[in-house]
Scaffold this active site. Structure first.
Site, PDB file in Angstrom:
ATOM      1  N   SER A 116       0.867  -1.242  -0.386  1.00 30.15           N
ATOM      2  CA  SER A 116      -0.226  -0.073   0.590  1.00 30.15           C
ATOM      3  C   SER A 116       1.174   1.269   0.322  1.00 30.15           C
ATOM      4  O   SER A 116       1.876   1.748   0.597  1.00 30.15           O
ATOM      5  CB  SER A 116      -0.659   0.292   1.589  1.00 30.15           C
ATOM      6  OG  SER A 116      -1.631  -1.481   1.040  1.00 30.15           O
TER       7      SER A 116
HETATM    8  N1  SAH Z   1      -0.399  -5.451   4.263  1.00 31.05           N
HETATM    9  C1  SAH Z   1       0.005  -5.281   2.841  1.00 31.05           C
HETATM   10  C2  SAH Z   1      -0.749  -5.411   1.920  1.00 31.05           C
HETATM   11  C3  SAH Z   1      -0.385  -6.207   1.188  1.00 31.05           C
HETATM   12  S1  SAH Z   1      -1.872  -5.853  -0.093  1.00 31.05           S
HETATM   13  C4  SAH Z   1       1.949  -4.441   2.919  1.00 31.05           C
HETATM   14  O1  SAH Z   1       2.205  -3.941   3.646  1.00 31.05           O
HETATM   15  O2  SAH Z   1       2.115  -4.700   1.890  1.00 31.05           O
HETATM   16  C5  SAH Z   1      -2.730  -7.187   0.507  1.00 31.05           C
HETATM   17  C6  SAH Z   1      -2.738  -8.216   0.542  1.00 31.05           C
HETATM   18  O3  SAH Z   1      -3.321  -9.096   1.290  1.00 31.05           O
HETATM   19  C7  SAH Z   1      -2.326  -9.112  -0.330  1.00 31.05           C
HETATM   20  O4  SAH Z   1      -0.987  -9.580  -0.375  1.00 31.05           O
HETATM   21  C8  SAH Z   1      -3.172 -10.806  -0.944  1.00 31.05           C
HETATM   22  O5  SAH Z   1      -2.958 -11.635  -1.414  1.00 31.05           O
HETATM   23  C9  SAH Z   1      -3.672 -10.482   0.817  1.00 31.05           C
HETATM   24  N2  SAH Z   1      -5.125 -10.808   0.712  1.00 31.05           N
HETATM   25  C10 SAH Z   1      -5.885 -11.743   0.304  1.00 31.05           C
HETATM   26  N3  SAH Z   1      -6.910 -11.461   0.813  1.00 31.05           N
HETATM   27  C11 SAH Z   1      -6.985 -12.331   1.631  1.00 31.05           C
HETATM   28  C12 SAH Z   1      -7.305 -13.710   2.784  1.00 31.05           C
HETATM   29  N4  SAH Z   1      -8.548 -13.825   2.282  1.00 31.05           N
HETATM   30  N5  SAH Z   1      -6.731 -13.695   3.526  1.00 31.05           N
HETATM   31  C13 SAH Z   1      -5.570 -13.204   3.200  1.00 31.05           C
HETATM   32  N6  SAH Z   1      -4.785 -12.263   2.785  1.00 31.05           N
HETATM   33  C14 SAH Z   1      -5.531 -11.818   2.235  1.00 31.05           C
END
Ligand code: SAH
Length: 280
Positions: A117
């Site tokens: 993000s």
């Molecule tokens: N907090 C992260 C943001 C990553 S983007 C950072 O600081 O980099 C969001 C993430 O959520 C992705 O890696 C995606 O694979 C994950 N995601 C999506 N659906 C999910 C679920 N049902 N359970 C766990 N993770 C999930």
């Protein structure tokens, strides 16, 4: 007071009140000591990061400047949140080819179709969460691990779930490497691989829950695992665009549960997260 000075004042307070600040930042009897940036200004901050981590002036200085801008913009507030964002090396959470862009305020691809993000979004969500030392925090969507790392500067009780197994494995390795390289707080982050929709019941309740993927409703298991007076931040809406919600749960003396929802950007802004996916 101009924002630059306000940030300096925050840093000065952290520096001047070192004993108090290190407690405030997560030093608990049963947890790791989380250091504070002993910095009154950019130069001191850069020198401090060099002596603690051997970090170069380029990344440390760029991080200081970005955080100063985010404070000025009102995206980053609260002494602990400012310190946590200053202490977290975002350039270590992006792919090697993107390190030069780590301190631009934009999301970046991290592989597997996912993104880290934008700094202002991490800053805002972190500021809204206002984690207190020792509180238990659950993150859904570990991704690069950057947000979890920021949270680890507040408390040693960070839990995070990622649904993409190779991404989860890569981030677990990254935390282990960084912990060995002087970022000890990251060793305490507990990671799980799987669908975060059902939360992580074994360690519930959570004082704070942060969801970093877009979903069209608040998953009931997450609301259930939120502690009384707990706070959740979650982007809610269709895949194209969402509202960033702050959700507060209250439990009355008679056990009645009530939930308050607030649009963090108060109608002034929408957000765009990668989709929340479900295990098959
Ligand atoms: N907090 C992260 C943001 C990553 S983007 C950072 O600081 O980099 C969001 C993430 O959520 C992705 O890696 C995606 O694979 C994950 N995601 C999506 N659906 C999910 C679920 N049902 N359970 C766990 N993770 C999930």
């Amino acid at each position: 007071m101009p924002a630059g000075w306000r940030l300096r004042a925050v840093l000065f307070l952290l520096c001047a009140g070192m004993a108090a600040a290190s407690t405030a930042l997560g030093q608990q009897a049963d947890g790791p000591a989380v250091p504070t940036p002993a910095a009154g200004d950019r130069e001191t901050f850069v020198a401090e990061m060099a002596s603690r981590h051997g970090e170069g002036a380029g990344t440390a200085g760029a991080r200081f400047d970005l955080m100063q801008r985010l404070v000025r913009q009102g995206q980053l507030y609260g002494d602990r949140a400012v310190a946590a964002m200053l202490l977290t090396p975002r350039h270590d959470f992006v792919p090697p080819g993107s390190r030069g862009d780590a301190y631009r305020d934009s999301p970046l691809p991290i592989g597997f179709g996912q993104t880290i993000s934008a700094p202002h979004m991490v800053a805002r969500m972190t500021s809204v969460l206002a984690v207190q030392p020792g509180q238990r925090v659950l993150e859904i969507g570990t991704g690069s691990g950057y947000q979890a790392a920021v949270l680890a500067h507040f408390t040693d009780q960070v839990y995070s779930i990622e649904i993409v197994p190779p991404l989860a494995a890569r981030t677990a390795d990254a935390f282990a490497r960084m912990a060995a390289a002087g970022y000890g707080a990251y060793a305490g982050i507990r990671l799980a691989t799987g669908d975060g929709y059902d939360g992580w019941p074994e360690h519930a309740p959570y004082d704070r829950i942060i969801v970093t993927a877009a979903i069209d409703h608040i998953p009931p298991p997450l609301l259930q695992q939120l502690a009384p007076d707990g706070i959740m931040v979650i982007p809610v809406g269709p895949p194209t665009v969402q509202i960033l919600l702050e959700v507060r749960k209250r439990v009355a003396a008679d056990g009645t549960v009530s939930v308050q929802r607030r649009d963090v950007y108060e109608g002034m802004g929408q957000v765009r997260f990668v989709p929340f996916t479900r295990a098959q």
